[in-house]
Design an enzyme around this catalytic site. Structure first.
Site, PDB file in Angstrom:
ATOM      1  N   ASN A 211       0.581  -1.439  -0.244  1.00  0.00           N
ATOM      2  CA  ASN A 211      -0.006  -0.137   0.157  1.00  0.00           C
ATOM      3  C   ASN A 211       0.650   1.500   0.167  1.00  0.00           C
ATOM      4  O   ASN A 211       0.435   1.920  -0.932  1.00  0.00           O
ATOM      5  CB  ASN A 211      -1.040   0.201   1.404  1.00  0.00           C
ATOM      6  CG  ASN A 211      -1.969  -0.720   1.048  1.00  0.00           C
ATOM      7  OD1 ASN A 211      -2.110  -1.670  -0.345  1.00  0.00           O
ATOM      8  ND2 ASN A 211      -2.972  -0.763   2.021  1.00  0.00           N
ATOM      9  N   CYS A 263      -8.003   3.177   2.961  1.00  0.00           N
ATOM     10  CA  CYS A 263      -6.662   2.533   3.117  1.00  0.00           C
ATOM     11  C   CYS A 263      -5.294   2.939   3.231  1.00  0.00           C
ATOM     12  O   CYS A 263      -4.472   3.339   4.199  1.00  0.00           O
ATOM     13  CB  CYS A 263      -6.383   0.977   2.305  1.00  0.00           C
ATOM     14  SG  CYS A 263      -7.142  -0.305   2.263  1.00  0.00           S
TER      15      CYS A 263
END
Length: 440
Positions: A211, A263
């Site tokens: 991420n 996220c």
């Protein structure tokens, strides 16, 4: 296999529905009784393309059910997935693991026979070790294997990502778990999805590293876009030029108002804290988060500049509110800060989003919501495209100009060619591109 998924939020629900569609017997558990009641009736609380139909089909088949009774669900399960939230902890940016550990305690007290406890939630390195410690403390006789099985789902394409993943990561320290997790994902064998077995700590860091890297790609191309604007270059051609390099790739090289969602913001913040805890600072990630925060304010200034330097008393039509298309998720959406800044500068906001207006109404004040893009643009002094929903990609530009008070269009996603907008008589501003394209 019999599978229990604890937590029926975005990740847990998609996981449970897709595993049921693989043929497993799945029960989704959540302490929110109203949510469970709605899901049992086929009412999906989130917008995710294809999810509602898949849920209904698997409930009808008898493979998927919903309950608030954790102990009963866990007792007969071969695998228990923990898929509860790990939001940023207030004040310090650390991931809040209180929900994960609370579930671990309940699961530990309820398991019977050999059970794999798989953490789907995004958790800092070492969380699996703590979950294993909690289980031993609560139930010393429990025969369990704790594994890390992070998710890599994109909102708006989650079902496709689950069923055709680039990879499946399983971190474990008990070889018995390998056979169990292989069976869970056996239906993906035909798609040749690679399963990477590693240790728990490596799996936990892999999720955060993935991420953070994608967040850095987004932030990098946004900074390149600023350089292109200053120098007269075209960021889209730059992105294509570097994206054709297989070492770089073309994905996540689209300039815009910065990343948002559930996220990237919390995971970059958590990774920074993890690095600090281990005495290994993540300086690139720290800078990425700081630049992304500033990016939203930069976009507000871009809109104001396009309106002549002031928006006091002007009406601004906003197209797109969610952090990305094909979701109703407003968490950390760039539109929140952009709209707030424009309101602070004196603008009146009229907005339209195909799915996000209900959620936006909770986090935004004094915004008028329209029923279409053209209604949002009616009598507007400027229109700002923030989220690139498909229906905004082919607007009737002649009609749009007709309903607007002034033909000012700010395209923060570079959906339209500058030459086309000029041809329709718009004062057009985009991101990282010259006013007139080089080929016109």
């Amino acid at each position: 296999m019999k599978i229990a998924v604890v937590g029926s939020g975005y990740v847990g629900l998609v996981t449970g529905v897709c595993l049921a569609d693989f043929g497993h017997e799945v029960i989704c558990v959540d302490q929110d009784a109203s949510k469970i009641d709605a899901l049992s009736k086929g009412e999906v609380p989130i917008f995710e393309p294809g999810l509602e139909a898949l849920l209904e089909a698997n409930v009808a088949s008898g493979r998927l059910s919903f309950t608030t009774e954790l102990a009963k669900s866990v007792a007969g399960a071969d695998v228990v997935f923990i898929a509860v939230g790990t939001p940023s902890r207030r004040g310090d940016g650390h991931a809040d693991l209180s929900f994960v550990y609370a579930v671990a305690r309940e699961v530990a007290a309820a398991v019977s026979g050999f059970t794999v406890i798989a953490t789907k939630s995004t958790v800092p390195v070492g969380t699996g070790d703590e979950v294993a410690r909690i289980v031993r403390a609560i139930n010393p006789g429990a025969d369990v294997a704790v594994v890390s099985n992070p998710e890599f789902l994109r909102e708006g394409a989650a079902i496709e990502d689950f069923k055709r993943p680039d990879r499946i990561i399983v971190g474990m320290d008990d070889e018995r778990a390998r056979a169990v997790m292989s069976e869970v994902y056996r239906p993906l064998y035909l798609n040749q999805a690679p399963i990477v077995f590693t240790d728990r700590r490596t799996a936990e860091i892999t999720k955060y590293a993935a991420n953070a890297f994608l967040a850095m790609k987004i932030t990098f191309i946004n900074e390149v876009a600023d350089l292109c604007e200053a120098s007269g270059a075209n960021v889209q051609e730059v992105a294509r030029g570097i994206g054709l390099d297989n070492r770089i790739g073309s994905k996540f090289l689209h300039p815009g108002p910065g990343y948002g969602g559930s996220c990237f913001p919390k995971d970059t913040a958590a990774l920074v804290r993890i690095g600090q805890d281990f005495g290994s600072p993540m300086r690139l990630v720290e800078t990425t988060a700081a630049v992304n925060d500033a990016r939203k304010r930069d976009m507000s200034r871009k809109v104001i500049a396009a309106c002549g330097g002031a928006v006091e008393g002007l009406t601004v039509g906003v197209l797109g509110l969610t952090f990305k298309p094909n979701t109703d998720d407003m968490r950390e959406a760039p539109s929140i800060d952009i709209i707030s800044d424009l309101q602070h500068a004196g603008a009146r906001i009229v907005a339209f989003d195909p799915q996000g207006m209900k959620a936006a109404g909770v986090v935004m004040q004094d915004v008028a919501f329209a029923d279409s893009a053209y209604t949002a643009a009616t009598d507007a002094d400027a229109v700002v495209l923030i989220t690139e929903w498909n229906e905004f990609r082919s607007l009737d530009l002649a009609r749009l100009k007709t309903v607007m008070k002034r033909p000012v269009f700010v395209d923060l996603r570079n959906v339209y060619p500058p030459s086309e907008m000029r041809r329709h008589g718009f004062s057009y501003t985009s991101v990282g591109r010259p006013d007139v394209e080089a080929m016109t």
